[in-house]
Write an enzyme that holds these catalytic residues in place. Structure first.
Site, PDB file in Angstrom:
ATOM      1  N   HIS A  34       0.727  -1.169  -0.194  1.00  0.00           N
ATOM      2  CA  HIS A  34       0.097   0.095  -0.091  1.00  0.00           C
ATOM      3  C   HIS A  34       1.054   1.314   0.008  1.00  0.00           C
ATOM      4  O   HIS A  34       1.909   1.207   0.363  1.00  0.00           O
ATOM      5  CB  HIS A  34      -0.769   0.042   1.318  1.00  0.00           C
ATOM      6  CG  HIS A  34      -1.668  -1.192   1.751  1.00  0.00           C
ATOM      7  ND1 HIS A  34      -3.039  -1.153   1.441  1.00  0.00           N
ATOM      8  CD2 HIS A  34      -1.368  -2.432   2.308  1.00  0.00           C
ATOM      9  CE1 HIS A  34      -3.642  -2.195   1.825  1.00  0.00           C
ATOM     10  NE2 HIS A  34      -2.466  -2.851   2.462  1.00  0.00           N
ATOM     11  N   TYR A  35       0.353   2.294  -0.326  1.00  0.00           N
ATOM     12  CA  TYR A  35       0.944   3.747   0.264  1.00  0.00           C
ATOM     13  C   TYR A  35      -0.040   4.346   1.105  1.00  0.00           C
ATOM     14  O   TYR A  35      -1.156   3.875   1.205  1.00  0.00           O
ATOM     15  CB  TYR A  35       1.283   4.658  -1.060  1.00  0.00           C
ATOM     16  CG  TYR A  35      -0.044   5.178  -1.834  1.00  0.00           C
ATOM     17  CD1 TYR A  35      -1.048   5.688  -1.063  1.00  0.00           C
ATOM     18  CD2 TYR A  35       0.053   5.403  -3.027  1.00  0.00           C
ATOM     19  CE1 TYR A  35      -2.091   6.184  -2.016  1.00  0.00           C
ATOM     20  CE2 TYR A  35      -0.689   6.100  -4.050  1.00  0.00           C
ATOM     21  CZ  TYR A  35      -1.968   6.626  -3.260  1.00  0.00           C
ATOM     22  OH  TYR A  35      -2.979   7.033  -4.080  1.00  0.00           O
ATOM     23  N   THR A  36       0.506   4.986   1.985  1.00  0.00           N
ATOM     24  CA  THR A  36      -0.362   5.703   3.344  1.00  0.00           C
ATOM     25  C   THR A  36      -1.371   6.806   2.775  1.00  0.00           C
ATOM     26  O   THR A  36      -2.278   6.878   3.303  1.00  0.00           O
ATOM     27  CB  THR A  36       0.741   6.270   4.365  1.00  0.00           C
ATOM     28  OG1 THR A  36       1.152   7.551   3.654  1.00  0.00           O
ATOM     29  CG2 THR A  36       1.524   5.327   4.645  1.00  0.00           C
ATOM     30  N   GLU A  99       2.701  -0.875   4.513  1.00  0.00           N
ATOM     31  CA  GLU A  99       2.358   0.598   4.245  1.00  0.00           C
ATOM     32  C   GLU A  99       3.549   1.267   4.045  1.00  0.00           C
ATOM     33  O   GLU A  99       4.424   1.311   4.792  1.00  0.00           O
ATOM     34  CB  GLU A  99       1.419   1.257   5.310  1.00  0.00           C
ATOM     35  CG  GLU A  99      -0.104   0.844   5.526  1.00  0.00           C
ATOM     36  CD  GLU A  99      -0.990   1.498   4.497  1.00  0.00           C
ATOM     37  OE1 GLU A  99      -0.568   2.326   3.739  1.00  0.00           O
ATOM     38  OE2 GLU A  99      -2.230   1.001   4.582  1.00  0.00           O
ATOM     39  N   HIS A 141      -2.743  -2.828  -3.489  1.00  0.00           N
ATOM     40  CA  HIS A 141      -3.741  -2.828  -2.862  1.00  0.00           C
ATOM     41  C   HIS A 141      -4.922  -2.804  -3.956  1.00  0.00           C
ATOM     42  O   HIS A 141      -6.031  -3.152  -4.056  1.00  0.00           O
ATOM     43  CB  HIS A 141      -3.970  -1.708  -1.874  1.00  0.00           C
ATOM     44  CG  HIS A 141      -5.215  -1.636  -1.093  1.00  0.00           C
ATOM     45  ND1 HIS A 141      -5.591  -0.663   0.055  1.00  0.00           N
ATOM     46  CD2 HIS A 141      -6.262  -2.617  -0.892  1.00  0.00           C
ATOM     47  CE1 HIS A 141      -6.601  -0.903   0.425  1.00  0.00           C
ATOM     48  NE2 HIS A 141      -6.986  -2.169   0.327  1.00  0.00           N
ATOM     49  N   ASP A 151      -3.639   2.466  -4.740  1.00  0.00           N
ATOM     50  CA  ASP A 151      -2.036   2.412  -4.121  1.00  0.00           C
ATOM     51  C   ASP A 151      -1.621   0.770  -4.399  1.00  0.00           C
ATOM     52  O   ASP A 151      -2.218  -0.023  -4.419  1.00  0.00           O
ATOM     53  CB  ASP A 151      -2.186   2.900  -2.621  1.00  0.00           C
ATOM     54  CG  ASP A 151      -2.934   1.924  -1.840  1.00  0.00           C
ATOM     55  OD1 ASP A 151      -4.123   1.637  -2.472  1.00  0.00           O
ATOM     56  OD2 ASP A 151      -2.723   1.582  -0.828  1.00  0.00           O
TER      57      ASP A 151
HETATM   58 ZN   LIG Z   1      -4.053   0.396   0.642  1.00  0.00          ZN
END
Ligand SMILES: [Zn+2]
Length: 255
Positions: A34-36, A99, A141, A151
């Protein structure tokens, strides 16, 4: 600084309250990146460890490459939300979530710094020593929640990760000038596209019609595997890249 319970690479252990047992004692066999999507890694850490956020993750990697662990790998963290992969909907029960801090498309989406990429790479490799996770189950994600999530996005360097032995990757076919298939199209070529995406694991219904759902999935596929152009249209480059990726995953499954 307290050493984290699973990864020796995590320099901070910051337990998150949002966690529960993996359903039916499921062993993790999927790695979800993911990215935050937040202003700072500190804000993300605060959010991911707050009970009222109703979310959490196993690891957070900041832009300098510092790694924090928040949930034990044996437990179920809450990062995937409503999602689907290879027919399975409780992705949190089978996934380990990472993340990676980046403000994301809505704030300030930028390249992932080298130090951060190296840390992600090392962490993934470390996780893969403890769990059996097939290369084609190292996912974004956006792969498991197309249309809802973007993301870690098209700037994330999956090719670099693959060179380090993490995830499945084939060199994308060059982008040509063809318009390819798109919304409103129908017929056998659309059916084949839907079948190939579904065979890889994407949540696609075989309808022979190019609807909004398929457009979202094609966009998710491009973000991960053909990032040069993310437009939801299945041009020849997208379809060729998908066919070779599928062949590579099937070859890996047999090996
Ligand atoms: Zn995510």
């Amino acid at each position: 600084m307290t050493a984290a319970p699973d990864s020796p690479l995590a320099t901070l252990w910051c337990p998150a309250p949002n966690r529960d047992p993996r359903r039916n004692g499921r062993a993790p066999d999927l790695l979800l990146l993911h990215y935050t999507g937040m202003d700072s890694a500190d804000a993300a850490l605060d959010w991911l460890t707050r009970e009222d956020s109703k979310v959490s993750c196993h690891y957070l990697v900041d832009e300098d490459g510092n790694i924090t662990q928040m949930v034990r790998e044996g437990e179920r963290a809450w990062h995937a939300g409503q999602s689907l992969w290879a027919g399975e909907t409780d992705i949190n029960s089978c996934a380990i979530g990472i993340e990676i801090h980046n403000p994301g498309h809505d704030i300030d989406y930028h390249d992932f710094p080298e130090a951060q990429m190296r840390a992600v790479e090392a962490l993934c490799r470390d996780i893969l020593t403890r769990h059996t996770i097939r290369p084609d189950r190292v996912l974004a994600h956006s792969d498991v929640a197309p249309g809802r999530k973007r993301d870690p996005g098209e700037k994330f360097d999956w090719a670099q990760l693959a060179r380090a032995g993490i995830g499945l990757w084939v060199t994308p076919a060059p982008v040509g000038g063809d318009a390819g298939l798109g919304p409103g199209d129908e017929g056998e070529a659309v059916t084949k596209l839907q079948q190939d995406l579904a065979a890889y694991g994407y949540g696609v219904e075989i309808t022979s019609t190019y609807g909004r759902g398929l457009e979202n999935v094609v966009e998710a596929f491009q973000r991960h595997f053909r990032p040069e152009r993310v437009d939801g249209r299945a041009d020849a480059s997208t379809r060729d890249t998908l066919a070779r990726l599928l062949a590579a995953s099937q070859a890996a499954a047999v090996a």
